[in-house]
Design a protein around this motif. Sequence first.
Motif, PDB file in Angstrom:
ATOM      1  N   ARG A 175     -75.412  35.367 -43.605  1.00 12.18           N
ATOM      2  CA  ARG A 175     -74.499  35.869 -44.620  1.00 12.18           C
ATOM      3  C   ARG A 175     -75.176  35.784 -45.994  1.00 12.18           C
TER       4      ARG A 175
ATOM      5  N   GLU B 271     -77.729  33.643 -69.673  1.00 13.68           N
ATOM      6  CA  GLU B 271     -76.680  32.690 -69.286  1.00 13.68           C
ATOM      7  C   GLU B 271     -76.051  33.095 -67.965  1.00 13.68           C
TER       8      GLU B 271
ATOM      9  N   ARG C 258     -78.228  32.326 -65.089  1.00 13.33           N
ATOM     10  CA  ARG C 258     -78.270  30.881 -64.807  1.00 13.33           C
ATOM     11  C   ARG C 258     -77.000  30.414 -64.113  1.00 13.33           C
ATOM     12  N   VAL C 259     -75.863  30.873 -64.607  1.00 11.14           N
ATOM     13  CA  VAL C 259     -74.593  30.445 -64.004  1.00 11.14           C
ATOM     14  C   VAL C 259     -74.550  30.876 -62.540  1.00 11.14           C
TER      15      VAL C 259
ATOM     16  N   GLU D  19     -77.169  28.970 -60.469  1.00 12.40           N
ATOM     17  CA  GLU D  19     -76.790  27.567 -60.229  1.00 12.40           C
ATOM     18  C   GLU D  19     -75.679  27.473 -59.188  1.00 12.40           C
ATOM     19  N   GLU D  20     -74.808  28.488 -59.154  1.00 13.04           N
ATOM     20  CA  GLU D  20     -73.714  28.437 -58.181  1.00 13.04           C
ATOM     21  C   GLU D  20     -74.186  28.853 -56.796  1.00 13.04           C
ATOM     22  N   GLY D  21     -75.424  29.293 -56.691  1.00 17.20           N
ATOM     23  CA  GLY D  21     -76.009  29.503 -55.365  1.00 17.20           C
ATOM     24  C   GLY D  21     -75.865  30.901 -54.792  1.00 17.20           C
ATOM     25  N   TYR D  22     -75.646  31.904 -55.609  1.00 18.70           N
ATOM     26  CA  TYR D  22     -75.479  33.258 -55.059  1.00 18.70           C
ATOM     27  C   TYR D  22     -76.824  33.859 -54.651  1.00 18.70           C
TER      28      TYR D  22
ATOM     29  N   ASP E  79     -84.782  24.999 -61.582  1.00 18.49           N
ATOM     30  CA  ASP E  79     -85.246  23.784 -60.918  1.00 18.49           C
ATOM     31  C   ASP E  79     -85.517  24.119 -59.449  1.00 18.49           C
ATOM     32  N   PRO E  80     -86.691  23.771 -58.925  1.00 18.20           N
ATOM     33  CA  PRO E  80     -86.995  24.136 -57.539  1.00 18.20           C
ATOM     34  C   PRO E  80     -85.991  23.562 -56.541  1.00 18.20           C
ATOM     35  N   ASP E  81     -85.348  22.451 -56.893  1.00 17.49           N
ATOM     36  CA  ASP E  81     -84.397  21.849 -55.957  1.00 17.49           C
ATOM     37  C   ASP E  81     -83.169  22.706 -55.707  1.00 17.49           C
ATOM     38  N   THR E  82     -82.801  23.528 -56.704  1.00 17.05           N
ATOM     39  CA  THR E  82     -81.615  24.365 -56.498  1.00 17.05           C
ATOM     40  C   THR E  82     -81.981  25.664 -55.803  1.00 17.05           C
TER      41      THR E  82
ATOM     42  N   VAL F 274     -83.308  25.991 -52.811  1.00 15.60           N
ATOM     43  CA  VAL F 274     -83.230  25.952 -51.346  1.00 15.60           C
ATOM     44  C   VAL F 274     -81.781  25.954 -50.911  1.00 15.60           C
TER      45      VAL F 274
END
Lengths: 305, 554
Positions: A4, A79, A82-83, A86-89, A300-303, A305
């Motif tokens: 998905r 912005e 980034r938003v 960060e929320e993962g879309y 940030d590379p952590d976000t 994955v």
Amino acid sequence: MNIRSSLAAVIVTYNRLDKLKRVIAALQAQTCLPERVFVIDNASTDETGSWLTQLQQDDPRFQHVRLPENIGGAGGFYEGARVAYEEGYDYIWFSDDDAYPDSNAIELLLTGIKDFEAQFTWRPSFACSAVKWTNGDLCEMNTPSTVWDWPRFYSPETPYFLVGSCSFVSVLVPRWAIQKHGFPIKEYFIWYDDAEYTQRIAKSYPGIYCPNSVVVHDVPENKGVNYSLVNQANIWKFRYGARNEASFRRREQGWAGVAVFARGVRRQMRQGNVEKSLRREVYKAIWRGCSFNPQIIRPDPDTGV
Amino acid sequence: MSQDRDYIDQEITQIRFIYETLYPETPVETHMWWEKAKLPTPAVQPQDMSYGAEMMALTYIGNLRTGPQETPALPGKRVFVTIPSPRQVAVRESAGGVPWHKRPRKYRAIHALSPILAEQMKYQIEARRWRKLPARHKFSRLACSRGIFETQKMTPEGRHGGKDPAILIGLHWLDVGGAESLGIDSIQWALDAGLRVFVMVGQEGPERLLAKLPDDPRLQLIRTDRYLPRSQTSAFVSQLIAQENIILTHNHHCVPLYDALPTIKLRHPHVVNLDSTHIVEYADGGYPRISGVWSNYIDHHHVISGDLERFYKERFRVYGSKLVLGRLLDDSRRGAEVAPVRIKAGQTRCRVAFVGRMVHQKRPVVALSIIRRLRAWGKRNGVDFRFDMVGEGPYRGAVEHLLTRYRLADVVHLHPAGTDVPALLGDSDILLVPSSNEGLALVCYEAIEAGCVPICSEVGAQAEICPPETLVAWSPLQAVRDSVAVVQRLLREEGFAETVEAGQRARMQALQADPSAREVLDRLYRDALAAVEAEQQLPKETAKRRKTKSKAPA
């Protein structure tokens, strides 16, 4: 099981509530409505803020992102990216507050980018729509620039053309491109932020132009970006444009690139018989651009994955 | 031990509830000790036939078997817990921090030389930590794939047996504090909204707020802090949600509940998660950073100040309906008359107060340095000062010692923590708040309402309540100089007190125009409840429609 993918939209607005309402209506009528629509409100001073707050309450898919000050379209797209990131879309669709997408515009971009990858293995860095003016003509300022082998994959079943850059009027960017190349440059404020960004992400692989995905751009005049059109009223915009493009050329092509750009600008201004004082303003902006090197912010590379 | 029988029974009920919830279909053998065990507790191990001598410690008080009978096909669990005695809890209550004599020797030596210098050193360490923040810790959200909403349709259905909807509220601990106070209030608001309430506590500690929990049969306190290993919290929370029809979690600085968020999202994606945060801490951002890192798992962040709002926006890009501002305002006091500022230029008597726990954060030693300078200045300039210090804590001893050392015992009156603060502020001209860190100090609201002028260090969101004229530097040395200068201006400069008063009133009005915590949290609770009710209505209506359709042809 299908893998998905999630989709978010970013609209940047400033004091254009009437047009924004039409954009929101066009989004609500989409065959593929993004799960979240982040409306970046560049500290509008009209009724936009209160209207968006109400909209957010009525339909939580639309989120009002109120910025403390007007940081320009570039800041707004930064912005928004980034938003949504960060929320993962997985996919982020960018557009202006005066561009009305046809009901299937976003769906065609999404299926286009996935279909292209499935058919040809290559992974497009973005997918952009055909931007029309209000009378149905091609909108000149939003014409994407093609790469040399642009029709390589074209067929009636795969109606995609390879492009090297486009504007932030209905463009779909996948998450991996942001992860790899960073966010748009907010310091550009206005103009050339979209061209710089799409050229940057297209270094991985060019984007695709999907002519069936149509958006109507409601601008007062259908004119392209040309330095022959500089006048007292629009010089502020051209200043940003000249500075930003010079900055980009300096970074990517060195002094030679800046020289080619400056020569082109000079020719256009001479052709347009632009006032001498305005020409000086533009040259000054190009000069400033040579030392203007804003940092490219990467996630940030952590976000990722 | 007979006098503790009721207490032990009550604790056994707690233990039974936790492990029956966690292992409903597993045989569990719980071993209990009184006050102290030779084994690390709480702990859960696989059942095994052998017992060690440490089990037989003299504090062993028995065991409890729950669940079905153990068989070779159904191996059980062995649980070890220690029941603390009320005396132990009471001792914890009186501790309240590192005792003064246990502080590092170097610090005590510098403090003996010059207390304000020791405070300055602490400040420099804090300031350095603050500057190094991004390098020390991540300020980005943890990824949370949206795929879970598609694939995880595995919410246990019908397990809760039609129980009324409930909320799980997580508290850091049960000691006094701003977060805990809001936590207790939010328990009451959830009950008022019609939710059953389960409260879990993240950490053992003093339990001064235990008596303040609402007395309501719909409220259940779960002692996960005492009887459940941290590693089992997520599994327990998941089982609790399924068993008790929990539709909402509200986190007030409860770290185990943050850790349970992935389990909640995976197993119960319908649950609405919200948290409340108060103060960005210098060490590593504190709970706002933790909460921001978990932001993709949280549906709403409730913040109490514009400063925190900015923190979430700038550091974590949290915007829109996800971020809700609700001020810690007492709704009953909204619109209450603000008394005029009492202090006037030229007055020869001045009463100064300090209200706060005697801990480093409130910097009572800095307050004492300000007091010392004011006293000296007052003597030279004919101003008769009276000082009141309210609060208890590990710094109390040091403060008492310094009062003698500075010969201030006759003008500084120490009061216990339970003093009537509004009455004291009603008689005071100035309130000193030289804290090293604050969210938005409630005592400042009270001071302004009482006609007292708070002089605060410029930290946290203090600028939202205090005008710039009364804000002083974060650095202790500068704070002392600035605070004395502000008091001198108030006592000498005509019109300055009026300017301060106008600034205070404007800020109070702006704060009162914002929604209160009760308003926003009550709305979130009720929205979640309404969503569940609407969901439950939908299948009923569909079933009704089906019935009518099937009847129609007949």
